[in-house]
Design a protein around this motif. Structure first.
Motif, PDB file in Angstrom:
ATOM      1  N   MET A  62       0.845  -1.218   0.000  1.00 59.96           N
ATOM      2  CA  MET A  62       0.000   0.000   0.000  1.00 59.96           C
ATOM      3  C   MET A  62       0.873   1.259   0.000  1.00 59.96           C
ATOM      4  O   MET A  62       0.372   2.361   0.246  1.00 59.96           O
ATOM      5  CB  MET A  62      -0.890   0.001   1.246  1.00 59.96           C
ATOM      6  CG  MET A  62      -1.777  -1.211   1.378  1.00 59.96           C
ATOM      7  SD  MET A  62      -2.658  -1.115   2.961  1.00 59.96           S
ATOM      8  CE  MET A  62      -2.811  -2.820   3.392  1.00 59.96           C
ATOM      9  N   GLY A  63       2.170   1.081  -0.200  1.00 54.19           N
ATOM     10  CA  GLY A  63       3.076   2.234  -0.254  1.00 54.19           C
ATOM     11  C   GLY A  63       3.545   2.728   1.101  1.00 54.19           C
ATOM     12  O   GLY A  63       4.164   3.784   1.207  1.00 54.19           O
ATOM     13  N   ILE A  64       3.227   1.938   2.156  1.00 59.11           N
ATOM     14  CA  ILE A  64       3.565   2.383   3.522  1.00 59.11           C
ATOM     15  C   ILE A  64       4.846   1.681   3.988  1.00 59.11           C
ATOM     16  O   ILE A  64       4.882   0.450   4.072  1.00 59.11           O
ATOM     17  CB  ILE A  64       2.418   2.054   4.512  1.00 59.11           C
ATOM     18  CG1 ILE A  64       1.103   2.663   3.998  1.00 59.11           C
ATOM     19  CG2 ILE A  64       2.747   2.558   5.913  1.00 59.11           C
ATOM     20  CD1 ILE A  64      -0.139   2.104   4.694  1.00 59.11           C
ATOM     21  N   ALA A  65       5.872   2.472   4.290  1.00 61.07           N
ATOM     22  CA  ALA A  65       7.148   1.896   4.731  1.00 61.07           C
ATOM     23  C   ALA A  65       7.236   1.954   6.249  1.00 61.07           C
ATOM     24  O   ALA A  65       7.337   3.033   6.837  1.00 61.07           O
ATOM     25  CB  ALA A  65       8.308   2.672   4.113  1.00 61.07           C
ATOM     26  N   VAL A  66       7.123   0.781   6.883  1.00 58.75           N
ATOM     27  CA  VAL A  66       7.385   0.689   8.326  1.00 58.75           C
ATOM     28  C   VAL A  66       8.512  -0.318   8.508  1.00 58.75           C
ATOM     29  O   VAL A  66       8.858  -1.037   7.566  1.00 58.75           O
ATOM     30  CB  VAL A  66       6.146   0.198   9.126  1.00 58.75           C
ATOM     31  CG1 VAL A  66       5.052   1.237   9.131  1.00 58.75           C
ATOM     32  CG2 VAL A  66       5.647  -1.149   8.609  1.00 58.75           C
ATOM     33  N   ARG A  67       9.079  -0.369   9.670  1.00 56.93           N
ATOM     34  CA  ARG A  67      10.119  -1.363   9.938  1.00 56.93           C
ATOM     35  C   ARG A  67       9.533  -2.496  10.748  1.00 56.93           C
ATOM     36  O   ARG A  67       8.687  -2.264  11.616  1.00 56.93           O
ATOM     37  CB  ARG A  67      11.268  -0.705  10.687  1.00 56.93           C
ATOM     38  CG  ARG A  67      12.345  -1.672  11.035  1.00 56.93           C
ATOM     39  CD  ARG A  67      13.697  -1.317  10.575  1.00 56.93           C
ATOM     40  NE  ARG A  67      13.860  -0.880   9.211  1.00 56.93           N
ATOM     41  CZ  ARG A  67      14.953  -1.125   8.501  1.00 56.93           C
ATOM     42  NH1 ARG A  67      15.914  -1.863   9.004  1.00 56.93           N
ATOM     43  NH2 ARG A  67      15.099  -0.635   7.299  1.00 56.93           N
ATOM     44  N   THR A  68       9.962  -3.701  10.450  1.00 57.41           N
ATOM     45  CA  THR A  68       9.498  -4.845  11.247  1.00 57.41           C
ATOM     46  C   THR A  68      10.720  -5.655  11.678  1.00 57.41           C
ATOM     47  O   THR A  68      11.744  -5.641  11.004  1.00 57.41           O
ATOM     48  CB  THR A  68       8.578  -5.767  10.413  1.00 57.41           C
ATOM     49  OG1 THR A  68       9.323  -6.258   9.296  1.00 57.41           O
ATOM     50  CG2 THR A  68       7.349  -5.034   9.916  1.00 57.41           C
ATOM     51  N   GLY A  69      10.588  -6.314  12.815  1.00 60.28           N
ATOM     52  CA  GLY A  69      11.683  -7.169  13.263  1.00 60.28           C
ATOM     53  C   GLY A  69      12.173  -6.748  14.632  1.00 60.28           C
ATOM     54  O   GLY A  69      11.436  -6.130  15.411  1.00 60.28           O
ATOM     55  N   HIS A  70      13.454  -7.030  14.906  1.00 57.91           N
ATOM     56  CA  HIS A  70      13.980  -6.776  16.261  1.00 57.91           C
ATOM     57  C   HIS A  70      14.650  -5.415  16.387  1.00 57.91           C
ATOM     58  O   HIS A  70      15.073  -5.016  17.460  1.00 57.91           O
ATOM     59  CB  HIS A  70      14.918  -7.894  16.692  1.00 57.91           C
ATOM     60  CG  HIS A  70      16.045  -8.162  15.731  1.00 57.91           C
ATOM     61  ND1 HIS A  70      17.005  -7.226  15.439  1.00 57.91           N
ATOM     62  CD2 HIS A  70      16.350  -9.263  15.005  1.00 57.91           C
ATOM     63  CE1 HIS A  70      17.868  -7.744  14.578  1.00 57.91           C
ATOM     64  NE2 HIS A  70      17.485  -8.980  14.278  1.00 57.91           N
ATOM     65  N   HIS A  71      14.770  -4.693  15.259  1.00 62.32           N
ATOM     66  CA  HIS A  71      15.322  -3.330  15.261  1.00 62.32           C
ATOM     67  C   HIS A  71      16.726  -3.268  15.884  1.00 62.32           C
ATOM     68  O   HIS A  71      17.073  -2.286  16.554  1.00 62.32           O
ATOM     69  CB  HIS A  71      14.380  -2.351  15.984  1.00 62.32           C
ATOM     70  CG  HIS A  71      12.933  -2.553  15.662  1.00 62.32           C
ATOM     71  ND1 HIS A  71      12.439  -2.421  14.379  1.00 62.32           N
ATOM     72  CD2 HIS A  71      11.874  -2.931  16.436  1.00 62.32           C
ATOM     73  CE1 HIS A  71      11.133  -2.689  14.388  1.00 62.32           C
ATOM     74  NE2 HIS A  71      10.788  -3.019  15.611  1.00 62.32           N
ATOM     75  N   CYS A  72      17.499  -4.333  15.669  1.00 59.67           N
ATOM     76  CA  CYS A  72      18.863  -4.396  16.234  1.00 59.67           C
ATOM     77  C   CYS A  72      18.853  -4.257  17.755  1.00 59.67           C
ATOM     78  O   CYS A  72      19.764  -3.653  18.350  1.00 59.67           O
ATOM     79  CB  CYS A  72      19.782  -3.338  15.617  1.00 59.67           C
ATOM     80  SG  CYS A  72      20.077  -3.584  13.888  1.00 59.67           S
ATOM     81  N   THR A  73      17.791  -4.760  18.376  1.00 61.01           N
ATOM     82  CA  THR A  73      17.721  -4.763  19.847  1.00 61.01           C
ATOM     83  C   THR A  73      17.178  -6.119  20.295  1.00 61.01           C
ATOM     84  O   THR A  73      16.135  -6.192  20.942  1.00 61.01           O
ATOM     85  CB  THR A  73      16.796  -3.633  20.373  1.00 61.01           C
ATOM     86  OG1 THR A  73      15.516  -3.761  19.702  1.00 61.01           O
ATOM     87  CG2 THR A  73      17.342  -2.255  20.126  1.00 61.01           C
ATOM     88  N   GLN A  74      17.896  -7.176  19.942  1.00 62.90           N
ATOM     89  CA  GLN A  74      17.397  -8.519  20.275  1.00 62.90           C
ATOM     90  C   GLN A  74      17.228  -8.740  21.784  1.00 62.90           C
ATOM     91  O   GLN A  74      16.202  -9.273  22.206  1.00 62.90           O
ATOM     92  CB  GLN A  74      18.319  -9.588  19.676  1.00 62.90           C
ATOM     93  CG  GLN A  74      18.014  -9.814  18.201  1.00 62.90           C
ATOM     94  CD  GLN A  74      18.861 -10.906  17.575  1.00 62.90           C
ATOM     95  OE1 GLN A  74      19.650 -11.570  18.251  1.00 62.90           O
ATOM     96  NE2 GLN A  74      18.709 -11.089  16.290  1.00 62.90           N
ATOM     97  N   PRO A  75      18.202  -8.302  22.611  1.00 61.37           N
ATOM     98  CA  PRO A  75      17.988  -8.513  24.056  1.00 61.37           C
ATOM     99  C   PRO A  75      16.744  -7.796  24.582  1.00 61.37           C
ATOM    100  O   PRO A  75      16.075  -8.293  25.493  1.00 61.37           O
ATOM    101  CB  PRO A  75      19.265  -7.934  24.695  1.00 61.37           C
ATOM    102  CG  PRO A  75      20.296  -8.038  23.620  1.00 61.37           C
ATOM    103  CD  PRO A  75      19.551  -7.784  22.328  1.00 61.37           C
TER     104      PRO A  75
END
Ligand code: PMP
Length: 414
Positions: A362-375
């Motif tokens: 839909m053209g929407i850029a969000v980030r998914t995942g652990h965001h480099c903060t796994q702990p």
């Protein structure tokens, strides 16, 4: 011409958006809604033009040439150091070390300060919400030196437990390294209090400012931090450029990070003497074009005013929190009282990755995942989140598009 505030705290967003060419493009046939500013921000035309101008008219290596191009490039680059100094209210421009980015800045401190001051049995104190960039370099150092990595815990809202922090400060603590604003939760940490408490025990403090420098006023003298690190690409500037601010006395007391050109005074095969600050920490040809374009990014931020930016982003975040609250099954991860324009959430049992892929359609850029903060994700017993992070060029209408998009995601998984 850069868009400017019409009057205090009121932005002409439409005009501002025209400064950022990418914001008018479509993604998957839909107008781009860019909510991944926490990962990297978009660039205004003035930053793009500065890069172009350098390569078209000024390109030469700096610091070493007597010819006109080299001298012009040197002064264009060094002017930026002064701009950075003024931007963070440092005392001296040689306290500004140019690096590749926040990660590089923290590695510099871990390597140079860490190897000098941290020994077997000593402790490095970080927090539970650190980015991997402010965990792994310290972990590597601790392994090498047989030191211990200690972690300040957080509560369920994603706020540092300050009483626990104060209890963790001890004679063994050789440095405290914490983030100013969490990239995953949006929590704004009480860094001034953190620094004051460490200083009472004579412990230096590094602040990871990657998520703060473009969202809030940073005054390193007022904070009294010993080191402050940030990246240009999150502040509307180019990738591959960053800053380590360090107090002069401290920077003078620690050895260089890397060896090579520019960081030396004299070299013989027997012995090398090192250059003065800031060059002692800047081995090799730097990202000259990036540095100059970084200056244009700082000018851009100043033309609007960081306080105006902060006020607008605060309003936008409040609006987004209200609107997102209407999404069935949404669960916010991070509910700090003091927060910046980052919102992390989960949608019932929908995997963040699936939500991200559908939103992208839909053209929407969000980030998914652990965001480099796994702990940090482990702390909340989750593998990741959906993260929407806003900038001053985002609008309430875009927030509405996201909310609608999330409703569609939910419908698809019904
Ligand atoms: N710390 C924090 C809090 C961050 O958000 C980031 C970037 N996501 C970094 C460090 C690392 O920055 P860079 O990749 O620009 O070195």
């Amino acid at each position: 011409m850069t868009a400017v505030a019409q009057h205090k705290n009121v932005l002409d967003i439409e005009k501002i958006r025209k400064d950022f060419p990418i914001l008018s493009r479509k993604v998957n046939g839909k107008p781009l809604v860019y909510f991944d500013n926490g990962a990297s921000s978009q660039k205004p035309q003035s930053v793009i033009d500065a890069t172009n101008k350098y390569y078209s008219y000024e390109n030469a290596n700096i610091h070493r040439g007597v010819h006109t191009l080299s001298q012009e490039a040197t002064s264009a680059y060094e002017v930026v150091r002064e701009k950075v100094r003024a931007f963070i209210n440092a005392d001296k421009s040689h306290e500004i070390i140019f690096t590749k980015g926040t990660t590089d800045s923290i590695n510099l401190v871990a390597f140079s300060f860490g190897r000098t001051h941290i020994n077997e049995g000593d402790e490095v104190l970080i927090s539970a919400m650190e980015h991997h960039s402010n965990i792994v370099p310290w972990q590597m150092l601790c392994v090498e030196k047989k030191a211990k990595l200690k972690v300040i815990p957080i509560n369920d809202d994603g706020e540092l437990m300050m009483d626990e922090y104060k209890k963790l400060l001890s004679k063994k603590t050789k440095i405290v390294a914490v983030t100013h604003i969490s990239n995953s939760l949006g929590t704004v940490n009480p860094v001034k209090e953190i620094i004051a408490a460490a200083h009472e025990k004579g412990i230096p403090v590094l602040i990871d400012g990657a998520q703060a420098i473009h969202h809030t006023t940073v005054d390193v003298k007022d904070l009294d931090c010993d080191f402050y690190s940030f990246s240009a690409h999150k502040m509307y500037g180019p990738t591959g450029v960053g800053v380590l601010y360090g107090k002069e006395e401290l920077l003078n007391s620690i050895p260089p990070y890397q060896g090579g050109g520019d960081m030396i005074k004299t070299v013989t095969f027997e012995k090398t003497t090192y250059n003065e600050l800031p060059h002692k920490f800047e081995a090799g040809t730097p990202n000259i074009a990036g540095g100059i374009a970084f200056g244009a990014a700082i000018d851009y931020i100043n033309s609007i005013g960081i306080e105006t930016i902060a006020a607008y982003e605060h309003e936008l975040t409040e609006y987004a929190l209200q609107q997102l609250n209407t999404v069935p099954g949404i669960k916010f991860i991070g509910k700090a009282k003091e927060r910046a324009s980052v919102i992390s959430f989960l949608l019932d049992n929908i995997h963040p990755y699936d939500a991200g892929v559908i939103l992208d359609k839909m053209g929407i850029a969000v980030r998914t995942g652990h965001h480099c903060t796994q702990p940090l994700m482990d702390r909340f017993k989750i593998s990741g989140t959906v993260r929407a992070s806003f900038s001053f060029y985002n609008t309430k209408e875009e927030v509405d598009v996201l909310v609608k998009g999330l409703h569609k995601v939910i419908d698809m998984f019904k």
